[in-house]
Scaffold this motif. Structure first.
Motif, short mmCIF file in Angstrom:
data_model
loop_
_atom_site.label_atom_id
_atom_site.label_comp_id
_atom_site.label_asym_id
_atom_site.label_seq_id
_atom_site.Cartn_x
_atom_site.Cartn_y
_atom_site.Cartn_z
N GLU A 199 0.83 -1.20 0.00
CA GLU A 199 0.00 0.00 0.00
C GLU A 199 0.87 1.26 0.00
O GLU A 199 0.61 2.21 -0.74
N ILE A 200 1.92 1.25 0.80
CA ILE A 200 2.83 2.40 0.85
C ILE A 200 3.50 2.60 -0.50
O ILE A 200 3.59 3.73 -1.01
N SER A 201 3.99 1.54 -1.10
CA SER A 201 4.68 1.68 -2.39
C SER A 201 3.71 2.13 -3.48
O SER A 201 4.07 2.93 -4.35
N ALA A 202 2.45 1.66 -3.44
CA ALA A 202 1.46 2.10 -4.42
C ALA A 202 1.17 3.60 -4.25
O ALA A 202 1.06 4.35 -5.22
N GLN A 203 1.05 4.02 -2.99
CA GLN A 203 0.78 5.44 -2.72
C GLN A 203 1.97 6.30 -3.15
O GLN A 203 1.78 7.38 -3.71
N GLN A 204 3.17 5.81 -2.90
CA GLN A 204 4.37 6.56 -3.30
C GLN A 204 4.45 6.69 -4.82
O GLN A 204 4.80 7.74 -5.34
N ALA A 205 4.10 5.61 -5.52
CA ALA A 205 4.10 5.66 -6.99
C ALA A 205 3.07 6.68 -7.48
O ALA A 205 3.34 7.44 -8.42
#
Length: 184
Positions: free
Chosen positions: A46-52
């Motif tokens: 979820e964090i990596s998707a939000q960062q992307a």
């Protein structure tokens, strides 16, 4: 600037969401909790998707800023070209246009002659990057505030001369000291 505020709000909401999700744990008597590897993996994804998504938004913002600067530069070049055409057409008068503030005519002789280049203050550069409707709103707000300050500070006279004071004539009601009397 508006887009940057949206991005910052988005980041804060995601931070708060992830903070709340990670804090919602149930601890059991044996010291274990309800969080496991699957939950942690979900949070990392979820964090990596939000960062992307944030990276895409920032890239889009940079592209939009680049386009607006490019359009502003083209507009400036076009205005300069028109001013040069007007000044070449009006050889006798040397009028190149009107002042955007007071609408008085500008001539080629009004431009200062310097050996160096004009360095625009960073605040002015930032203002020039704003969209036209935002600039108009700020200018209107400035005029409104200046008028308020003028009316509040009206009692402070520039000099001690009676001509600089404000008031009105008892005979005709004129409010300017040097005005002609209207009563006969």
């Amino acid at each position: 600037m508006y887009c940057q505020n949206l991005i910052n709000q988005y980041l804060m909401m995601n931070y708060l969401y992830l903070h709340v999700v990670t804090e919602e744990r149930t601890y059991y008597e044996d010291g274990s909790s309800n969080t496991d590897e699957t939950n942690n993996q979900f949070l990392l994804e979820e964090i990596s998707a939000q960062q992307a998504h944030i990276d895409r938004l920032q890239k889009s913002l940079r592209e939009a800023n680049h386009k607006s600067r490019k359009l502003a530069l083209e507009l400036h070049k076009e205005r300069k070209k028109r001013q040069e055409e007007v000044s070449s057409d009006n050889n006798n008068t040397d009028i190149i246009g009107n002042c955007p503030r007071c609408n008085s005519s500008l001539s080629a002789n009004d431009e200062p002659k310097h050996k160096g280049e004009w360095e625009v203050h960073p605040d002015c550069k930032e203002f020039m990057k704003l969209e036209d409707h935002l600039k108009d709103n700020l200018r209107n707000e400035k005029q409104k505030r200046l008028n308020e300050v003028r009316s509040q500070m009206k009692f402070i006279l520039d000099t001690d001369d009676i001509e600089d004071s404000y008031g009105k004539w008892t005979c005709c009601g004129q409010e300017e000291y040097k005005a002609e009397c209207l009563s006969k």
